[in-house]
Motif scaffolding. Structure first.
Motif, mmCIF file in Angstrom:
data_model
loop_
_atom_site.group_PDB
_atom_site.id
_atom_site.type_symbol
_atom_site.label_atom_id
_atom_site.label_comp_id
_atom_site.label_asym_id
_atom_site.label_seq_id
_atom_site.Cartn_x
_atom_site.Cartn_y
_atom_site.Cartn_z
ATOM 1 N N ALA A 1 0.835 -1.206 0.000
ATOM 2 C CA ALA A 1 0.000 0.000 0.000
ATOM 3 C C ALA A 1 0.871 1.258 0.000
ATOM 4 N N ILE A 2 1.972 1.227 0.761
ATOM 5 C CA ILE A 2 2.885 2.381 0.805
ATOM 6 C C ILE A 2 3.522 2.591 -0.569
ATOM 7 N N VAL A 3 3.966 1.500 -1.187
ATOM 8 C CA VAL A 3 4.595 1.598 -2.511
ATOM 9 C C VAL A 3 3.599 2.136 -3.531
ATOM 10 N N ASP A 4 2.374 1.670 -3.481
ATOM 11 C CA ASP A 4 1.351 2.159 -4.415
ATOM 12 C C ASP A 4 1.106 3.658 -4.236
ATOM 13 N N SER A 5 1.071 4.112 -2.991
ATOM 14 C CA SER A 5 0.825 5.538 -2.765
ATOM 15 C C SER A 5 2.029 6.382 -3.190
ATOM 16 N N ILE A 6 3.251 5.863 -3.023
ATOM 17 C CA ILE A 6 4.442 6.605 -3.460
ATOM 18 C C ILE A 6 4.491 6.648 -4.984
ATOM 19 N N ALA A 7 4.060 5.592 -5.629
ATOM 20 C CA ALA A 7 4.103 5.537 -7.093
ATOM 21 C C ALA A 7 3.181 6.567 -7.733
ATOM 22 N N THR A 8 2.197 7.041 -7.014
ATOM 23 C CA THR A 8 1.281 8.036 -7.579
ATOM 24 C C THR A 8 1.802 9.466 -7.429
ATOM 25 N N LEU A 9 2.898 9.658 -6.696
ATOM 26 C CA LEU A 9 3.431 11.000 -6.470
ATOM 27 C C LEU A 9 4.131 11.520 -7.716
ATOM 28 N N ASN A 10 4.142 12.868 -7.870
ATOM 29 C CA ASN A 10 4.909 13.454 -8.961
ATOM 30 C C ASN A 10 6.329 13.720 -8.461
ATOM 31 N N LEU A 11 7.193 14.228 -9.327
ATOM 32 C CA LEU A 11 8.608 14.394 -8.970
ATOM 33 C C LEU A 11 8.821 15.360 -7.810
ATOM 34 N N LEU A 12 8.072 16.438 -7.775
ATOM 35 C CA LEU A 12 8.234 17.396 -6.677
ATOM 36 C C LEU A 12 7.838 16.762 -5.349
ATOM 37 N N GLU A 13 6.768 16.008 -5.346
ATOM 38 C CA GLU A 13 6.335 15.348 -4.116
ATOM 39 C C GLU A 13 7.337 14.284 -3.674
ATOM 40 N N VAL A 14 7.939 13.591 -4.632
ATOM 41 C CA VAL A 14 8.964 12.602 -4.295
ATOM 42 C C VAL A 14 10.168 13.292 -3.677
ATOM 43 N N SER A 15 10.532 14.449 -4.216
ATOM 44 C CA SER A 15 11.647 15.207 -3.667
ATOM 45 C C SER A 15 11.355 15.645 -2.230
ATOM 46 N N GLU A 16 10.142 16.134 -1.991
ATOM 47 C CA GLU A 16 9.755 16.533 -0.633
ATOM 48 C C GLU A 16 9.742 15.331 0.301
ATOM 49 N N LEU A 17 9.242 14.206 -0.172
ATOM 50 C CA LEU A 17 9.217 12.986 0.629
ATOM 51 C C LEU A 17 10.631 12.565 1.002
ATOM 52 N N SER A 18 11.535 12.654 0.044
ATOM 53 C CA SER A 18 12.925 12.301 0.296
ATOM 54 C C SER A 18 13.535 13.211 1.367
ATOM 55 N N ALA A 19 13.270 14.509 1.266
ATOM 56 C CA ALA A 19 13.801 15.456 2.254
ATOM 57 C C ALA A 19 13.219 15.173 3.637
ATOM 58 N N LEU A 20 11.912 14.883 3.701
ATOM 59 C CA LEU A 20 11.282 14.574 4.984
ATOM 60 C C LEU A 20 11.850 13.308 5.607
ATOM 61 N N LEU A 21 12.073 12.293 4.788
ATOM 62 C CA LEU A 21 12.637 11.051 5.308
ATOM 63 C C LEU A 21 14.061 11.255 5.810
ATOM 64 N N LYS A 22 14.824 12.067 5.090
ATOM 65 C CA LYS A 22 16.190 12.355 5.538
ATOM 66 C C LYS A 22 16.182 13.049 6.892
ATOM 67 N N ARG A 23 15.268 14.029 7.045
ATOM 68 C CA ARG A 23 15.169 14.731 8.320
ATOM 69 C C ARG A 23 14.686 13.803 9.428
ATOM 70 N N LYS A 24 13.663 13.031 9.156
ATOM 71 C CA LYS A 24 13.048 12.163 10.160
ATOM 72 C C LYS A 24 14.018 11.068 10.613
ATOM 73 N N LEU A 25 14.748 10.490 9.659
ATOM 74 C CA LEU A 25 15.652 9.391 9.970
ATOM 75 C C LEU A 25 17.083 9.850 10.213
ATOM 76 N N ASN A 26 17.301 11.168 10.166
ATOM 77 C CA ASN A 26 18.615 11.752 10.410
ATOM 78 C C ASN A 26 19.659 11.160 9.466
ATOM 79 N N LEU A 27 19.369 11.175 8.165
ATOM 80 C CA LEU A 27 20.270 10.647 7.148
ATOM 81 C C LEU A 27 21.088 11.784 6.551
#
Length: 193
Positions: A60-86
């Motif tokens: 379900a998570i993969v399906d919801s990520i697959a529907t995102l556009n490039l800008l949303e994927v970029s924001e998701l990546s930044a949020l994950l980096k912040r959240k996981l301290n990467l």
């Protein structure tokens, strides 16, 4: 339980019964009953060589990520980096330091040695027929037939008409210059690479 009984019934079908199979089924039924009765869910193991079915939650998570556009994927990546301290840079295995964005220790010394070493001299060349003069096409076809081994007139004509094409590869500079000179005399434009 129902599945095990069905297997047990199938084992008894036919003129011959297998007491070992029936005994094994009964042992499995007893084990399932003692493990928790009908509330315990039996899972069938995945055969080797096939992909394991994905966890529905992850699917379900993969399906919801697959529907995102490039800008949303970029924001998701930044949020994950912040959240996981990467870190912002990609992590590379040891030994790939030169590709990770900066020189590895001792790379400066290696670069100095490369500059001090003589430059590599190209010894083999490629002769390429770029284009030709239509008025001298017949002469060029004859020249191709004479200079290239194993070509008849039909093959030479097809070769010339398929320009731009490679005439010869991996030849010494002297031979490449001779080919260029011969072909330019009959109206061809030649490049040596």
């Amino acid at each position: 339980m129902i599945a095990l009984r069905t297997v047990c019934q199938l084992a008894r079908v036919g003129p011959f019964t297998r007491p070992i199979t029936t005994g094994v089924v009964r042992q499995a039924e007893a084990a399932a009953a003692s493990a928790g009765g009908s509330s315990a869910k039996l899972t069938i193991p995945v055969p080797e060589g096939t992909d394991k079915p994905a966890d529905p939650k992850l699917a379900a998570i993969v399906d919801s990520i697959a529907t995102l556009n490039l800008l949303e994927v970029s924001e998701l990546s930044a949020l994950l980096k912040r959240k996981l301290n990467l870190p912002d840079t990609a992590m590379m295995p040891a030994g790939f330091g030169a590709f990770a964005g900066g020189p590895a220790p001792g790379a400066a010394a290696a670069a100095d040695e490369e500059e001090a070493a003589p430059k590599v001299v190209k010894t083999t060349f490629k002769v390429k027929l770029v284009k030709f003069d239509e008025k001298q096409k017949v002469a060029l076809i004859k020249e191709v037939k004479n200079l290239l081994e194993g070509m008849n007139l039909v093959q030479a004509k097809k070769f010339v008409e398929s320009a731009p094409t490679v005439v010869k590869e991996d030849i010494p500079k002297e031979e490449a210059e001779k080919l260029k000179e011969a072909f330019t005399k009959v109206g061809a434009v030649i490049e040596i690479e």
